[in-house]
Motif scaffolding. Sequence first.
Motif, PDB file in Angstrom:
ATOM      1  N   SER A 119       0.876  -1.167   0.043  1.00 30.67           N
ATOM      2  CA  SER A 119      -0.015   0.083   0.086  1.00 30.67           C
ATOM      3  C   SER A 119       0.808   1.265   0.032  1.00 30.67           C
ATOM      4  O   SER A 119       0.719   2.249  -0.617  1.00 30.67           O
ATOM      5  CB  SER A 119      -1.045  -0.174   1.308  1.00 30.67           C
ATOM      6  OG  SER A 119      -1.843  -0.834   1.088  1.00 30.67           O
ATOM      7  N   ALA A 145      -8.321  -7.175   0.392  1.00 32.83           N
ATOM      8  CA  ALA A 145      -9.154  -6.225   0.947  1.00 32.83           C
ATOM      9  C   ALA A 145      -8.090  -5.124   1.341  1.00 32.83           C
ATOM     10  O   ALA A 145      -8.387  -3.973   0.987  1.00 32.83           O
ATOM     11  CB  ALA A 145      -9.871  -6.550   1.912  1.00 32.83           C
ATOM     12  N   LEU A 148      -6.642  -2.741  -1.478  1.00 31.18           N
ATOM     13  CA  LEU A 148      -7.470  -2.372  -2.762  1.00 31.18           C
ATOM     14  C   LEU A 148      -7.532  -0.838  -2.685  1.00 31.18           C
ATOM     15  O   LEU A 148      -7.592  -0.189  -3.915  1.00 31.18           O
ATOM     16  CB  LEU A 148      -8.967  -2.933  -2.448  1.00 31.18           C
ATOM     17  CG  LEU A 148      -9.142  -4.422  -2.814  1.00 31.18           C
ATOM     18  CD1 LEU A 148     -10.231  -5.067  -2.557  1.00 31.18           C
ATOM     19  CD2 LEU A 148      -8.529  -4.756  -4.302  1.00 31.18           C
ATOM     20  N   ASP A 149      -7.748   0.030  -1.528  1.00 36.80           N
ATOM     21  CA  ASP A 149      -7.908   1.302  -1.746  1.00 36.80           C
ATOM     22  C   ASP A 149      -6.467   1.936  -2.295  1.00 36.80           C
ATOM     23  O   ASP A 149      -6.556   2.728  -3.183  1.00 36.80           O
ATOM     24  CB  ASP A 149      -8.089   2.003  -0.368  1.00 36.80           C
ATOM     25  CG  ASP A 149      -8.187   3.629  -0.606  1.00 36.80           C
ATOM     26  OD1 ASP A 149      -8.992   3.992  -1.128  1.00 36.80           O
ATOM     27  OD2 ASP A 149      -7.157   4.023  -0.091  1.00 36.80           O
ATOM     28  N   TYR A 183     -15.086  -7.647   4.059  1.00 33.90           N
ATOM     29  CA  TYR A 183     -15.762  -7.235   2.868  1.00 33.90           C
ATOM     30  C   TYR A 183     -17.093  -6.456   3.117  1.00 33.90           C
ATOM     31  O   TYR A 183     -17.739  -6.078   2.054  1.00 33.90           O
ATOM     32  CB  TYR A 183     -16.176  -8.474   1.994  1.00 33.90           C
ATOM     33  CG  TYR A 183     -14.801  -9.239   1.808  1.00 33.90           C
ATOM     34  CD1 TYR A 183     -14.145  -8.541   0.555  1.00 33.90           C
ATOM     35  CD2 TYR A 183     -14.373 -10.264   2.055  1.00 33.90           C
ATOM     36  CE1 TYR A 183     -12.795  -9.297   0.272  1.00 33.90           C
ATOM     37  CE2 TYR A 183     -13.230 -11.096   1.729  1.00 33.90           C
ATOM     38  CZ  TYR A 183     -12.569 -10.501   0.573  1.00 33.90           C
ATOM     39  OH  TYR A 183     -11.083 -11.165   0.325  1.00 33.90           O
ATOM     40  N   TYR A 204     -17.504  -5.490  -3.397  1.00 40.04           N
ATOM     41  CA  TYR A 204     -16.543  -4.820  -2.496  1.00 40.04           C
ATOM     42  C   TYR A 204     -15.687  -3.667  -3.199  1.00 40.04           C
ATOM     43  O   TYR A 204     -15.343  -2.640  -2.818  1.00 40.04           O
ATOM     44  CB  TYR A 204     -15.904  -5.855  -1.503  1.00 40.04           C
ATOM     45  CG  TYR A 204     -14.659  -5.005  -0.431  1.00 40.04           C
ATOM     46  CD1 TYR A 204     -15.399  -4.167   0.456  1.00 40.04           C
ATOM     47  CD2 TYR A 204     -13.512  -5.108  -0.761  1.00 40.04           C
ATOM     48  CE1 TYR A 204     -14.564  -3.761   1.420  1.00 40.04           C
ATOM     49  CE2 TYR A 204     -12.483  -4.280   0.357  1.00 40.04           C
ATOM     50  CZ  TYR A 204     -13.185  -3.459   1.293  1.00 40.04           C
ATOM     51  OH  TYR A 204     -12.531  -2.820   2.077  1.00 40.04           O
ATOM     52  N   ILE A 205     -14.942  -4.383  -4.145  1.00 35.57           N
ATOM     53  CA  ILE A 205     -14.289  -3.496  -5.005  1.00 35.57           C
ATOM     54  C   ILE A 205     -14.713  -2.430  -5.567  1.00 35.57           C
ATOM     55  O   ILE A 205     -14.221  -1.272  -5.517  1.00 35.57           O
ATOM     56  CB  ILE A 205     -13.491  -4.462  -6.047  1.00 35.57           C
ATOM     57  CG1 ILE A 205     -12.551  -5.331  -5.809  1.00 35.57           C
ATOM     58  CG2 ILE A 205     -12.537  -3.556  -6.836  1.00 35.57           C
ATOM     59  CD1 ILE A 205     -11.932  -6.308  -6.762  1.00 35.57           C
ATOM     60  N   ARG A 207     -17.348  -0.726  -4.128  1.00 32.97           N
ATOM     61  CA  ARG A 207     -17.549   0.404  -3.100  1.00 32.97           C
ATOM     62  C   ARG A 207     -16.199   1.041  -2.796  1.00 32.97           C
ATOM     63  O   ARG A 207     -16.391   2.038  -2.757  1.00 32.97           O
ATOM     64  CB  ARG A 207     -18.215  -0.450  -1.855  1.00 32.97           C
ATOM     65  CG  ARG A 207     -19.767  -0.779  -2.481  1.00 32.97           C
ATOM     66  CD  ARG A 207     -20.360  -1.632  -1.404  1.00 32.97           C
ATOM     67  NE  ARG A 207     -20.100  -2.947  -1.229  1.00 32.97           N
ATOM     68  CZ  ARG A 207     -19.948  -3.704  -0.246  1.00 32.97           C
ATOM     69  NH1 ARG A 207     -20.284  -3.068   1.050  1.00 32.97           N
ATOM     70  NH2 ARG A 207     -19.560  -4.604  -0.335  1.00 32.97           N
ATOM     71  N   VAL A 208     -15.218   0.319  -2.771  1.00 25.52           N
ATOM     72  CA  VAL A 208     -13.922   0.816  -2.354  1.00 25.52           C
ATOM     73  C   VAL A 208     -13.525   1.978  -3.509  1.00 25.52           C
ATOM     74  O   VAL A 208     -13.108   3.115  -3.320  1.00 25.52           O
ATOM     75  CB  VAL A 208     -12.576  -0.154  -2.330  1.00 25.52           C
ATOM     76  CG1 VAL A 208     -11.441   0.716  -2.278  1.00 25.52           C
ATOM     77  CG2 VAL A 208     -13.046  -0.911  -1.014  1.00 25.52           C
ATOM     78  N   ARG A 212     -13.846   6.755  -3.822  1.00 22.39           N
ATOM     79  CA  ARG A 212     -12.535   7.626  -4.458  1.00 22.39           C
ATOM     80  C   ARG A 212     -13.184   8.159  -5.722  1.00 22.39           C
ATOM     81  O   ARG A 212     -12.396   8.661  -6.682  1.00 22.39           O
ATOM     82  CB  ARG A 212     -11.259   6.927  -5.122  1.00 22.39           C
ATOM     83  CG  ARG A 212     -10.534   6.549  -3.843  1.00 22.39           C
ATOM     84  CD  ARG A 212      -9.101   6.125  -3.791  1.00 22.39           C
ATOM     85  NE  ARG A 212      -8.330   6.220  -2.520  1.00 22.39           N
ATOM     86  CZ  ARG A 212      -7.535   7.140  -2.287  1.00 22.39           C
ATOM     87  NH1 ARG A 212      -7.642   8.392  -2.992  1.00 22.39           N
ATOM     88  NH2 ARG A 212      -7.131   7.086  -1.095  1.00 22.39           N
TER      89      ARG A 212
END
Length: 393
Positions: A119, A145, A148-149, A183, A204-205, A207-208, A212
């Motif tokens: 990250s 998870a 991902l951000d 998730y 989940y992806i 929503r992440v 942004r």
Amino acid sequence: MAEGKALLWIPDPSGALAGSRLEPAWLPVFYNPVMEFNRDFSVAALQAYINLYAPHKPVTVVEPLTATGVRAVRYALEVEGVGRVIAGDIDWDAVSYAKRNVEANGLRDRVTVTRADASALLYRLSREEPEPILVVDIDPFGSPAPFLDAAVAAIGHRGLLAVTATDLAVLEGSKPQVALRRYHASTARMPHSREEAVRILLGYIVRVAAARDKAVRPLASYWADHYVRAYLLVERGARRANWVMEHCVSEALWCVDLGHATFTGCPEPGRVKRIGPLWSCEIGDQDFLSEVERLALTRFSYMSTQRRVSRLASTLAAESTLSGGRFYYEIWALASSLKLNMPPREALAEELEGRGYRVAATHLSPTGLRSDAGVEEVRSIIPLARRRRRRAP
Ligand SMILES: C[S@@+](CC[C@H](N)C(=O)[O-])C[C@H]1O[C@@H](n2cnc3c(N)ncnc32)[C@H](O)[C@@H]1O
């Protein structure tokens, strides 16, 4: 050893054997030969992405959990249009193997290897890289998870996010508390758990990314061996992200007594379990998957899993168009809710096609099919399909 077009140094496997089986996590640096298929598919998918979405400039790829560097090296060697590859790993031994493999393949000018937290590397690149990064591949132990951000933050407009998840017990509903934590979704163990796993990860992806102001759309997603893999197109734009959240993320119902999973409501009263939020739209893009199949049959015919890649891409291309807003039908589950033995899939498919419905096999289950027929129609045809003698070919 060799994989694809790469020559590789990998750790001596003799210390990581459970009987005669290799346990890749016991190696000082992770290398899993079973994942060669995942990497072969990835090489073809990256080439398909570049051909269709980024044909005119060299693409920068980031692989921040690289282990031996095999994936990063293969992208640089085998995919036309890849400019630089930035690889990273938190483990010093992994970094040293990856550097050695970069050297062994003559890629010192195009592949860099950094020792960093994934990250931290991605956030730094998102701030410092002069050109947008178009491709990020997240291939961790277990869940993607936590990364991902940072991955979404780093990817530029119309970039590609590739993600592996190996925490299938969580995604398939056996560990609901962990799924909620990891998730932010309710899960249940059910006949369609493989599709649940794919859709929970995608949901989940999405929503992440939406947090942004980015929208994602699956180009390909599949369940195989012991993991789920997804390739998503990432686009900037709050309005686009709003649309995806509104139309493609929702709850689903598992109609327990009917052996059916649905986004629209159980057709008969009975026990119901709610799962989600999860992805409800198509799980793949037909044009993209057809390009993956074409490339596997032509440019990448040297790959050792080439036939499996082309077959999977072909199945996914056909089933993706029937995957929007609906789960596949698990024939044994529907039949057992009717207290009947399961009819052959082909017989059910022929009955449905004879009534004008579209039908496709699903990679998720040898006893499943996708169709635009409603569940009531499929349930009513099951007794007929059981009686039907299969037509001669
Ligand atoms: C499953 S392996 C990667 C396999 C590799 N991508 C391949 O295709 O063979 C996961 C790697 O992630 C590394 N890793 C774990 N946590 C990390 C973190 N926070 N940041 C960077 N690397 C990490 C591990 O050291 C390990 O080498």
